[in-house]
Design a protein around this motif. Structure first.
Motif, PDB file in Angstrom:
ATOM      1  N   MET A  96       0.720  -1.283   0.029  1.00 18.67           N
ATOM      2  CA  MET A  96      -0.128   0.030  -0.115  1.00 18.67           C
ATOM      3  C   MET A  96       0.939   1.375  -0.109  1.00 18.67           C
ATOM      4  N   ALA A  97       0.438   2.210  -0.936  1.00 19.73           N
ATOM      5  CA  ALA A  97       1.210   3.357  -1.135  1.00 19.73           C
ATOM      6  C   ALA A  97       1.216   4.224   0.254  1.00 19.73           C
ATOM      7  N   MET A  98       2.513   4.738   0.732  1.00 18.05           N
ATOM      8  CA  MET A  98       2.418   5.334   2.212  1.00 18.05           C
ATOM      9  C   MET A  98       3.328   6.869   1.625  1.00 18.05           C
ATOM     10  N   GLY A  99       4.088   7.272   2.475  1.00 18.74           N
ATOM     11  CA  GLY A  99       4.897   8.513   2.151  1.00 18.74           C
ATOM     12  C   GLY A  99       5.617   8.339   0.828  1.00 18.74           C
ATOM     13  N   ASP A 100       6.262   9.617   0.518  1.00 18.91           N
ATOM     14  CA  ASP A 100       7.160   9.709  -0.511  1.00 18.91           C
ATOM     15  C   ASP A 100       8.328  10.128  -0.056  1.00 18.91           C
ATOM     16  N   ILE A 101       9.351  10.064  -1.106  1.00 14.33           N
ATOM     17  CA  ILE A 101      10.736  10.401  -0.943  1.00 14.33           C
ATOM     18  C   ILE A 101      11.171  11.203  -2.006  1.00 14.33           C
ATOM     19  N   VAL A 102      11.611  12.624  -1.270  1.00 19.54           N
ATOM     20  CA  VAL A 102      12.199  13.507  -2.247  1.00 19.54           C
ATOM     21  C   VAL A 102      13.824  13.713  -1.957  1.00 19.54           C
ATOM     22  N   LEU A 103      14.325  14.488  -3.054  1.00 22.87           N
ATOM     23  CA  LEU A 103      15.626  14.996  -2.713  1.00 22.87           C
ATOM     24  C   LEU A 103      15.726  16.218  -1.788  1.00 22.87           C
ATOM     25  N   ASN A 104      16.726  16.591  -1.319  1.00 19.46           N
ATOM     26  CA  ASN A 104      16.940  17.548  -0.375  1.00 19.46           C
ATOM     27  C   ASN A 104      16.839  18.933  -1.154  1.00 19.46           C
ATOM     28  N   ALA A 105      16.873  20.132  -0.637  1.00 17.65           N
ATOM     29  CA  ALA A 105      16.323  21.250  -1.221  1.00 17.65           C
ATOM     30  C   ALA A 105      17.511  21.727  -2.155  1.00 17.65           C
ATOM     31  N   ASN A 106      18.691  21.209  -2.091  1.00 19.30           N
ATOM     32  CA  ASN A 106      19.796  21.474  -2.662  1.00 19.30           C
ATOM     33  C   ASN A 106      20.005  20.743  -4.202  1.00 19.30           C
ATOM     34  N   GLN A 107      19.214  19.751  -4.224  1.00 23.62           N
ATOM     35  CA  GLN A 107      18.993  18.761  -5.549  1.00 23.62           C
ATOM     36  C   GLN A 107      17.746  18.728  -6.051  1.00 23.62           C
ATOM     37  N   THR A 108      17.770  18.461  -7.433  1.00 24.26           N
ATOM     38  CA  THR A 108      16.586  18.093  -8.060  1.00 24.26           C
ATOM     39  C   THR A 108      16.942  16.946  -9.170  1.00 24.26           C
ATOM     40  N   VAL A 109      15.798  16.236  -9.658  1.00 23.98           N
ATOM     41  CA  VAL A 109      16.103  15.132 -10.535  1.00 23.98           C
ATOM     42  C   VAL A 109      16.961  15.853 -11.920  1.00 23.98           C
ATOM     43  N   ASN A 110      16.568  16.947 -12.191  1.00 21.36           N
ATOM     44  CA  ASN A 110      17.337  17.440 -13.369  1.00 21.36           C
ATOM     45  C   ASN A 110      18.660  17.593 -13.003  1.00 21.36           C
ATOM     46  N   SER A 111      19.129  18.284 -11.727  1.00 13.67           N
ATOM     47  CA  SER A 111      20.393  18.440 -11.696  1.00 13.67           C
ATOM     48  C   SER A 111      21.304  17.117 -11.464  1.00 13.67           C
ATOM     49  N   VAL A 112      20.848  16.126 -10.740  1.00 18.63           N
ATOM     50  CA  VAL A 112      21.383  14.772 -10.577  1.00 18.63           C
ATOM     51  C   VAL A 112      21.595  14.134 -12.013  1.00 18.63           C
ATOM     52  N   ILE A 113      20.658  14.252 -13.006  1.00 19.63           N
ATOM     53  CA  ILE A 113      21.011  13.627 -14.226  1.00 19.63           C
ATOM     54  C   ILE A 113      21.788  14.687 -15.079  1.00 19.63           C
ATOM     55  N   LYS A 114      22.031  15.818 -14.944  1.00 19.48           N
ATOM     56  CA  LYS A 114      22.900  16.724 -15.514  1.00 19.48           C
ATOM     57  C   LYS A 114      24.228  16.472 -15.048  1.00 19.48           C
ATOM     58  N   ASP A 115      24.502  16.357 -13.801  1.00 16.51           N
ATOM     59  CA  ASP A 115      25.770  15.856 -13.254  1.00 16.51           C
ATOM     60  C   ASP A 115      26.198  14.783 -13.690  1.00 16.51           C
ATOM     61  N   SER A 116      25.311  13.460 -13.725  1.00 13.90           N
ATOM     62  CA  SER A 116      25.671  12.140 -14.029  1.00 13.90           C
ATOM     63  C   SER A 116      25.996  12.203 -15.630  1.00 13.90           C
ATOM     64  N   LEU A 117      25.349  12.876 -16.363  1.00 15.37           N
ATOM     65  CA  LEU A 117      25.642  13.167 -17.804  1.00 15.37           C
ATOM     66  C   LEU A 117      27.028  13.671 -17.939  1.00 15.37           C
ATOM     67  N   LYS A 118      27.206  14.952 -17.358  1.00 16.34           N
ATOM     68  CA  LYS A 118      28.726  15.286 -17.342  1.00 16.34           C
ATOM     69  C   LYS A 118      29.748  14.441 -17.165  1.00 16.34           C
ATOM     70  N   GLU A 119      29.482  13.657 -15.959  1.00  7.67           N
ATOM     71  CA  GLU A 119      30.477  12.416 -15.585  1.00  7.67           C
ATOM     72  C   GLU A 119      30.749  11.507 -16.778  1.00  7.67           C
ATOM     73  N   ALA A 120      29.641  11.058 -17.563  1.00  9.29           N
ATOM     74  CA  ALA A 120      29.683  10.297 -18.615  1.00  9.29           C
ATOM     75  C   ALA A 120      30.633  10.770 -19.670  1.00  9.29           C
ATOM     76  N   LEU A 121      30.176  12.015 -20.084  1.00 10.27           N
ATOM     77  CA  LEU A 121      30.718  12.841 -21.004  1.00 10.27           C
ATOM     78  C   LEU A 121      32.318  13.041 -20.928  1.00 10.27           C
ATOM     79  N   LYS A 122      32.689  13.365 -19.837  1.00 10.16           N
ATOM     80  CA  LYS A 122      33.772  13.588 -19.472  1.00 10.16           C
ATOM     81  C   LYS A 122      34.926  12.381 -19.428  1.00 10.16           C
ATOM     82  N   SER A 123      34.185  11.180 -19.066  1.00 13.35           N
ATOM     83  CA  SER A 123      34.862  10.089 -19.092  1.00 13.35           C
ATOM     84  C   SER A 123      34.957   9.580 -20.576  1.00 13.35           C
TER      85      SER A 123
END
Length: 219
Positions: A96-123
């Protein structure tokens, strides 16, 4: 099984269930660390890239038919700011669905993906530029759409399964050279409880797989 042992096991079960449900009923905040690679040791491929946009295209539902569809606890705020940070929905032992989980105020899904993609591109040897003034006709311009980024729980008889799925569409173009990539990964593992630390662990594994897949797909 004797009466005393049976009683102790029953008490342990209900105590664990109460603890789990109590935690699951509340919105939780987590922080993700983007996995790093030894990008500095990678030879340059003489290509520049500028990440122009990262757009969250995930669709949230109020009462989804499947747990892998994004949703938010209806008793909590439902703003666009919260949706941009939402990464998982907790569930009790019955699914049964209960509470949810969010990133802290310093992160968004966009920022996590952008930083991950940067890491992949640099490598891959790309020079990732941050300033639009550095763009030349030979610079790749990347626009990213996030199709999926979600974690969820499936109950089981002796353990639960936590999963995380990430999918993005990456469009890169420069003069005479458009490229399009679909980067899609999923991670899943068994756990005894759906604690926030376990959700973080499965999301970190998915991010590692995402970076590896981006390195493989992007030419």
């Amino acid at each position: 099984m004797n009466y005393v042992l049976r009683t102790l096991l029953t008490l342990l079960f209900f105590t664990s269930a109460l603890f789990f449900n109590g935690c699951a009923a509340k919105r939780g905040e987590v922080a993700l660390a983007v996995p790093t690679t030894n990008a500095e040791a990678v030879p340059s491929n003489a290509q520049q890239i500028y990440i122009n946009s990262v757009v969250d295209k995930r669709v949230f539902e109020v009462k989804p038919s499947e747990p892998n569809i994004p949703s938010l606890d209806p008793s909590e705020p439902q703003t666009d700011t919260i949706k941009a940070r939402a990464v998982a929905r907790k569930r009790n032992g019955y699914g049964m669905a209960m509470g949810d989980i969010v990133l802290n105020a310093n992160q968004t899904v966009n920022s996590v993906i952008k930083d991950s993609l940067k890491e992949a591109l640099k490598s891959k040897g790309y020079q990732v530029i941050e300033n639009k003034d550095q763009i030349t006709p030979q610079t790749y311009i990347a626009d990213v759409k996030i199709v999926k980024f979600w974690s969820w729980m499936n109950p089981g008889a002796f353990a639960i399964t936590l999963s995380c799925e990430i999918e993005t569409n990456v469009n890169m173009k420069k003069e005479g050279d458009p490229q399009a990539y679909n980067i899609h990964v999923k991670a899943a593992d068994s756990y005894q409880m759906g604690t926030e630390s376990n959700y973080i662990e499965i999301m970190q594994i998915a991010l590692q797989k995402y970076i590896a897949e981006a390195k493989t797909e992007i030419k």
